[in-house]
Design an enzyme around this catalytic site. Structure first.
Site, PDB file in Angstrom:
ATOM      1  N   CYS A  52       9.909  68.774  31.575  1.00 53.79           N
ATOM      2  CA  CYS A  52      10.732  68.261  32.380  1.00 53.79           C
ATOM      3  C   CYS A  52      11.830  67.619  31.475  1.00 53.79           C
ATOM      4  O   CYS A  52      11.441  66.940  30.730  1.00 53.79           O
ATOM      5  CB  CYS A  52      10.091  67.024  33.346  1.00 53.79           C
ATOM      6  SG  CYS A  52      10.981  65.773  34.012  1.00 53.79           S
ATOM      7  N   ASP A  59       5.948  71.517  33.027  1.00 59.10           N
ATOM      8  CA  ASP A  59       5.993  72.002  34.668  1.00 59.10           C
ATOM      9  C   ASP A  59       5.620  73.442  34.480  1.00 59.10           C
ATOM     10  O   ASP A  59       5.810  73.917  33.112  1.00 59.10           O
ATOM     11  CB  ASP A  59       7.683  72.062  34.790  1.00 59.10           C
ATOM     12  CG  ASP A  59       8.292  70.517  35.185  1.00 59.10           C
ATOM     13  OD1 ASP A  59       7.615  69.733  35.762  1.00 59.10           O
ATOM     14  OD2 ASP A  59       9.340  70.421  34.904  1.00 59.10           O
ATOM     15  N   VAL A  74      14.643  96.127  29.821  1.00 50.66           N
ATOM     16  CA  VAL A  74      14.360  95.064  28.669  1.00 50.66           C
ATOM     17  C   VAL A  74      13.202  95.366  28.088  1.00 50.66           C
ATOM     18  O   VAL A  74      12.178  96.047  28.620  1.00 50.66           O
ATOM     19  CB  VAL A  74      14.229  93.613  29.568  1.00 50.66           C
ATOM     20  CG1 VAL A  74      13.234  93.479  30.444  1.00 50.66           C
ATOM     21  CG2 VAL A  74      14.190  92.275  28.440  1.00 50.66           C
ATOM     22  N   GLU A  75      13.221  95.039  26.755  1.00 52.32           N
ATOM     23  CA  GLU A  75      11.621  95.441  25.934  1.00 52.32           C
ATOM     24  C   GLU A  75      10.975  94.362  26.418  1.00 52.32           C
ATOM     25  O   GLU A  75      11.210  93.110  26.174  1.00 52.32           O
ATOM     26  CB  GLU A  75      12.130  95.389  24.382  1.00 52.32           C
ATOM     27  CG  GLU A  75      11.284  95.948  23.577  1.00 52.32           C
ATOM     28  CD  GLU A  75       9.850  94.878  23.347  1.00 52.32           C
ATOM     29  OE1 GLU A  75       8.820  95.174  23.660  1.00 52.32           O
ATOM     30  OE2 GLU A  75      10.197  93.788  23.031  1.00 52.32           O
TER      31      GLU A  75
END
Length: 154
Positions: A52, A59, A74-75
């Site tokens: 936060c 969180d 994406v790797e």
């Protein structure tokens, strides 16, 4: 079977330190072996954490990222490190969610991408944040993200 070119990757296959921040994290991509095919890739991060920005308290969220690749994937190790880099990063739920979605979109230029972030309660109120690049393409098999709305113990 299509071979994937991994020659430019810097993190895969070795020990990699956790990035100090999301901005410092290196997201990497590999060529999509089936460019031109319409399909969905899903990443699920059920233990996402950030801080936060007001209190510094942790969180927690269950994040689901769905995308239809165009030319790039994406790797996954770089994505994992990027997501983990939020652990010591202070940001509101909405900012974390949209930063992730927009950074992946900028990296991959996918046909379509959506992110669902199902945040656990803060101050007694759960916050769910959703973002997508537009309408999903016709013909894309789009399963439900499978994360129920927070119900507590009741």
């Amino acid at each position: 079977m299509t071979a994937t070119d991994v020659s430019g990757l810097t993190q895969l296959g070795g020990k990699t330190e956790l990035p100090a921040s999301p901005e410092a994290a290196v997201l990497e991509k590999v060529p999509a072996g089936h460019a031109g095919s319409l399909y969905l890739v899903r990443f699920t991060a059920p233990e996402f954490t950030s801080l936060c920005p007001m209190t510094g308290q942790p969180d927690f969220a269950h994040i689901v990222i769905d995308y239809a690749p165009r030319d790039w994937l994406v790797e996954s190790k770089s994505l994992k490190l990027y997501l983990h880099s939020f652990r010591n990063h202070g940001a509101f739920h909405e900012d974390c969610t949209l930063d992730i979605g927009k950074r992946l979109t900028a990296l991959l230029d996918p046909v379509w991408l959506r992110i669902g972030a199902y945040w656990y309660p803060r101050g007694g109120i759960p916050i769910d944040v959703f973002w997508q690049t537009g309408m999903p393409p016709e013909g894309l098999w789009l399963p439900d993200q499978g994360v129920p709305t927070y119900r507590g113990r009741g």
